[in-house]
Enzyme design. Structure first.
Site, mmCIF file in Angstrom:
data_model
loop_
_atom_site.group_PDB
_atom_site.id
_atom_site.type_symbol
_atom_site.label_atom_id
_atom_site.label_comp_id
_atom_site.label_asym_id
_atom_site.label_seq_id
_atom_site.Cartn_x
_atom_site.Cartn_y
_atom_site.Cartn_z
ATOM 1 N N ASN A 45 -26.654 22.507 -3.230
ATOM 2 C CA ASN A 45 -25.206 22.323 -3.408
ATOM 3 C C ASN A 45 -24.757 22.780 -4.792
ATOM 4 O O ASN A 45 -23.744 23.479 -4.945
ATOM 5 C CB ASN A 45 -24.830 20.843 -3.235
ATOM 6 C CG ASN A 45 -24.892 20.380 -1.800
ATOM 7 O OD1 ASN A 45 -25.011 21.175 -0.869
ATOM 8 N ND2 ASN A 45 -24.817 19.071 -1.612
ATOM 9 N N ARG A 373 -19.049 30.267 12.146
ATOM 10 C CA ARG A 373 -20.415 30.400 11.637
ATOM 11 C C ARG A 373 -21.356 30.422 12.838
ATOM 12 O O ARG A 373 -21.552 29.407 13.501
ATOM 13 C CB ARG A 373 -20.776 29.254 10.697
ATOM 14 C CG ARG A 373 -19.923 29.194 9.429
ATOM 15 C CD ARG A 373 -20.491 28.210 8.421
ATOM 16 N NE ARG A 373 -19.574 27.981 7.315
ATOM 17 C CZ ARG A 373 -19.495 28.771 6.239
ATOM 18 N NH1 ARG A 373 -20.266 29.825 6.144
ATOM 19 N NH2 ARG A 373 -18.637 28.494 5.257
ATOM 20 N N ARG A 403 -17.702 32.374 4.241
ATOM 21 C CA ARG A 403 -18.518 32.583 3.047
ATOM 22 C C ARG A 403 -20.007 32.391 3.316
ATOM 23 O O ARG A 403 -20.427 31.389 3.891
ATOM 24 C CB ARG A 403 -18.078 31.626 1.932
ATOM 25 C CG ARG A 403 -18.801 31.858 0.611
ATOM 26 C CD ARG A 403 -18.424 30.829 -0.419
ATOM 27 N NE ARG A 403 -17.048 30.979 -0.838
ATOM 28 C CZ ARG A 403 -16.236 29.950 -1.073
ATOM 29 N NH1 ARG A 403 -16.668 28.721 -0.890
ATOM 30 N NH2 ARG A 403 -15.007 30.169 -1.466
ATOM 31 N N HIS A 433 -10.439 29.231 11.261
ATOM 32 C CA HIS A 433 -11.438 28.181 11.110
ATOM 33 C C HIS A 433 -11.488 27.278 12.342
ATOM 34 O O HIS A 433 -12.293 26.354 12.408
ATOM 35 C CB HIS A 433 -11.093 27.366 9.848
ATOM 36 C CG HIS A 433 -12.168 26.443 9.389
ATOM 37 N ND1 HIS A 433 -12.030 25.071 9.424
ATOM 38 C CD2 HIS A 433 -13.399 26.684 8.880
ATOM 39 C CE1 HIS A 433 -13.122 24.510 8.948
ATOM 40 N NE2 HIS A 433 -13.970 25.456 8.609
ATOM 41 N N TYR A 467 -25.289 17.923 11.837
ATOM 42 C CA TYR A 467 -23.885 17.667 11.507
ATOM 43 C C TYR A 467 -23.306 16.656 12.492
ATOM 44 O O TYR A 467 -23.508 16.786 13.694
ATOM 45 C CB TYR A 467 -23.055 18.954 11.601
ATOM 46 C CG TYR A 467 -23.174 19.903 10.438
ATOM 47 C CD1 TYR A 467 -24.344 20.002 9.694
ATOM 48 C CD2 TYR A 467 -22.121 20.735 10.084
ATOM 49 C CE1 TYR A 467 -24.453 20.889 8.628
ATOM 50 C CE2 TYR A 467 -22.220 21.636 9.023
ATOM 51 C CZ TYR A 467 -23.394 21.701 8.302
ATOM 52 O OH TYR A 467 -23.500 22.583 7.258
ATOM 53 N N ARG A 563 -15.777 12.278 2.796
ATOM 54 C CA ARG A 563 -17.148 12.618 2.403
ATOM 55 C C ARG A 563 -17.229 13.353 1.074
ATOM 56 O O ARG A 563 -18.068 13.053 0.234
ATOM 57 C CB ARG A 563 -17.814 13.485 3.484
ATOM 58 C CG ARG A 563 -19.183 14.015 3.063
ATOM 59 C CD ARG A 563 -19.898 14.721 4.181
ATOM 60 N NE ARG A 563 -19.198 15.882 4.669
ATOM 61 C CZ ARG A 563 -19.295 17.106 4.138
ATOM 62 N NH1 ARG A 563 -20.025 17.317 3.069
ATOM 63 N NH2 ARG A 563 -18.632 18.126 4.663
ATOM 64 N N HIS A 591 -19.200 15.534 9.261
ATOM 65 C CA HIS A 591 -18.410 16.761 9.274
ATOM 66 C C HIS A 591 -17.125 16.638 10.092
ATOM 67 O O HIS A 591 -16.244 17.492 10.008
ATOM 68 C CB HIS A 591 -19.286 17.893 9.836
ATOM 69 C CG HIS A 591 -18.700 19.256 9.711
ATOM 70 N ND1 HIS A 591 -18.222 19.960 10.793
ATOM 71 C CD2 HIS A 591 -18.525 20.059 8.633
ATOM 72 C CE1 HIS A 591 -17.770 21.143 10.384
ATOM 73 N NE2 HIS A 591 -17.943 21.226 9.082
#
EC number: 2.7.4.1
Length: 688
Positions: A45, A373, A403, A433, A467, A563, A591
């Protein structure tokens, strides 16, 4: 933080979240190798944070103050100082956790991770053989000389040794750097000693033991590890003309040559050696960050466990969903009633089945999906390819600006396009998204019916196992119709009629959420019960934060399960004193985005792909969707209740954005949301 500050800085807030990850690494109740994994997550991270956020702030710091617009007036240089100060404190604790807790516990279990310690001589011959037969082929020594016009090239995130050498033939001092090829070879090698202990050795130390073969006729006077982070955020010009996909292809190669954002070096390095490196690599003072002997500790993800599965979390077998299994097809089950899947507790195989069955069902005519993704070996993409080859009309929107996933997404887009799938690439100026799919199928009356999947997480079977997300399968006709409108907009930018059910950013998402909060505010002012419960990854947008402050002042009970980034400041008298902000970090990554409004007892629940960040609200296409089925509503309320009642992994966030432990009362039973959610869902499915 000054008392009057009403918005917490997003980057410092993110560091607060990453520190919460680090806290899991020292929790004795977490299995040993899971704690090591949290060290790896923290390190990974932080690495991305420096590559993206810190690089951006450094760019701002170099801009003339007069050129900064109002939004950017945040004194970047001061912020960078705060970031480096906070990170250094955290890294000191990282080192303490590793040296004082993790390494001793490994040794107690006959596992010696050699972290700067002497490697037993009984393994030197085997190490030398491995070095000569495998490692040597990947090494690229480079001798350094000052005064070069362009700096010596270092790979982004690559780890290197820098060496001070005595040339014995020429009797002079030389400097060099040497790559540590951890991207091609395992970072760790494991040996079993005569006393039955397991010795784990870094690739770094395997190289260091054999430097005489790399630099013959030299004596090593100093050898230290370094790593360079570079700006890795693609600076894509999203004009409304030109080939966006080609722009991204060209930019991918540039990611490795961005501006330096962090030069990490062994803090045992002498100052004069560091000064020399600053000159040859053309570094600035603010880019220098002292570190330990080893870098890229995200490689701890792959630390060998000779006692596996001991010291790791017990694997939970995904729960089957009987209402889907008992029907002849997944479409028959969805026709009967809406179906909600809770991941990773439910098996993700049902999502794969949705696409697999659509690919071969002779009654299915069309499939549409957004992909943000994609898994590296995507079974969903393969099902879509099969569908196209089975003469289904398949349209896939591929977001090529996701990204660090741009290359993989482009690779799959090309494969799907070659199979005859209609590929729609990124919209200039916007990221898509949303996580949605639509299947159009002929029914027995030869009419076309729609089957939709609305999700909070990516169509990615790899990440679905770690997730926490939710997915709704429905045939709700108005929702289907509105989803089709979304796809038509993505495909042909067709004007969109009013959305009455879906919340779609760029059209109505923010406006509708504000209306729902206004309704709770009005109810509170009228003396009625009013509640807002929101579960998010990140909360940054001032418009939404201000509305939550307004709700607090009106007497609305506000609970935020947040979160990551939270720019709202709780605990300010007269502004946010009654807003409860909590953070849950555990085995799985939380998530999902869930929004609950009491609505005078007629509760409304929405799920969404969108956080309340500026990027989600203003620069993306996101889809929020309502939950109408009463039973599914009860499931989601139970899910949220389990998280709010957690007394093992939950932390509350205070005004300084510290992670404050929730104190378990004496004799109070252990409540751990992720563990309890699994057993609750398992019992619920077994009872059906």
């Amino acid at each position: 933080m000054e008392e009057q500050q009403h918005y917490f800085n997003r980057d410092l807030s993110w560091l607060s979240f990453n520190y919460r990850v680090l806290q899991e690494a020292k929790d004795k109740e977490v299995p040993l190798y899971e704690r090591i994994k949290f060290l790896a997550i923290y390190s990974s991270n932080l690495d991305e944070f420096f590559r993206v956020r810190v690089a951006s702030i450094m760019s701002l710091a170099s801009i003339d103050k007069k050129k900064l617009n109002k939004e950017l007036e945040l004194k970047p240089k001061k912020l960078l100082q705060q970031i480096h100060h906070t990170v250094q404190i955290q890294l000191n604790e990282f080192g303490e956790i590793l040296h004082d807790h993790i390494l001793p516990e490994l040794r107690e279990n006959n596992i010696n991770l050699h972290y700067g310690t002497k490697i037993p001589s009984e393994h030197h011959a085997e190490i030398q053989h491995f070095f000569k037969s495998k490692v040597l082929a990947y090494l690229q020594p480079v001798f350094l000389k000052p005064g070069k016009k362009r700096p010596y090239f270092l790979n982004n995130r690559g780890i290197y040794f820098v060496l001070k050498l005595k040339n014995l033939k020429k009797d002079k001092i030389e400097y060099a750097h040497l790559n540590i090829p951890s991207e091609y070879l395992p970072r760790f090698m494991i040996f079993k000693s005569a006393d039955e202990s397991h010795e784990i050795v870094f690739l770094d130390d395997i190289i260091k033991l054999n430097l005489k073969f790399v630099f013959p006729n030299h004596r090593v006077l100093g050898c230290y590890s370094i790593k360079l982070n570079k700006d890795a955020d693609l600076n894509i010009e999203d004009e409304y003309s030109g080939d966006l996909v080609e722009k991204i292809r060209k930019q991918l190669d540039k990611r490795n040559i961005g501006e330096a954002s962090r030069f990490l070096f062994d803090n045992k390095m002498p100052e004069e050696f560091l000064d020399y490196l600053m000159e040859v690599y053309q570094l600035d003072e603010e880019e220098l960050v002292p570190g330990g002997r080893y870098h890229n500790l995200n490689d701890f993800f792959k630390l060998p466990n000779p006692h596996k599965p001991k010291f790791q979390n017990e694997q939970q077998k995904p729960v089957v969903k009987k209402s889907l299994d008992r029907e002849s097809s997944i479409f028959a089950a969805i026709r009967k009633k809406d179906q909600m899947l809770h991941f990773p507790y439910h098996s993700y195989d049902y999502v794969l089945r949705f696409f697999n069955e659509a690919a071969i069902d002779p009654n299915v005519e069309e499939i549409k999906i957004t992909l943000y993704r994609i898994a590296a070996e995507s079974l969903i993409a393969r099902a879509l390819i099969s569908a196209a080859k089975n003469d289904k009309k398949v349209t896939v929107f591929v977001e090529v600006k996701a990204r660090f996933d741009e290359e993989n997404n482009l690779r799959w887009a090309k494969k799907m396009e070659e199979a005859g799938i209609n590929i729609i690439y990124s919209i200039p100026g916007l990221k898509v998204h949303a996580k949605v799919a639509l299947v159009k199928r002929k029914n027995d009356a030869d009419e076309i019916s729609g089957y939709a999947f609305f999700g909070t997480g990516n169509f990615n079977e790899s990440t679905a196992s770690i997730y926490v997300d939710h997915g709704l399968l429905t045939t709700h006709p108005e929702m289907i119709q509105e989803l089709d409108m979304v796809f038509k907009y993505l495909h042909k930018r067709k004007p969109v009629k009013e959305f009455n059910h879906l919340l779609v950013s760029q059209f109505n998402l923010q406006e509708r959420f504000l209306e729902k909060m206004d309704r709770e505010i009005a109810n509170a002012k009228a003396g009625n019960r009013a509640e807002i419960t929101i579960k998010l990854n990140n909360l940054e947008d001032e418009v939404m934060i201000d509305k939550l402050y307004e709700a607090n002042c009106a007497g609305v009970k506000v609970t935020l399960i947040n979160r990551g980034i939270c720019c709202l400041v709780p605990g300010i008298e007269g502004l946010s004193e009654n807003i409860k902000v909590i953070r849950l970090v555990d085995m799985f990554l939380e998530h999902a985005r869930i929004f609950m409004f009491y609505n005078g007892g007629e509760e409304e629940i929405y799920l969404s792909s969108a956080d309340w960040m500026k990027r989600n609200l203003y620069r993306r296409i996101e889809v929020g969707f309502p939950v109408y089925d009463p039973k599914i509503k009860r499931e989601l309320k139970k899910f949220i209740q389990l998280q709010i009642q957690d007394n093992c992994k939950l932390k509350s966030i205070n005004q300084q954005h510290e992670n404050v432990e929730v104190i378990r009362r004496k004799n109070q039973p252990s409540r751990r949301a992720q563990r309890d959610a699994y057993h609750w869902i398992k019992a619920m499915e077994q009872g059906r």
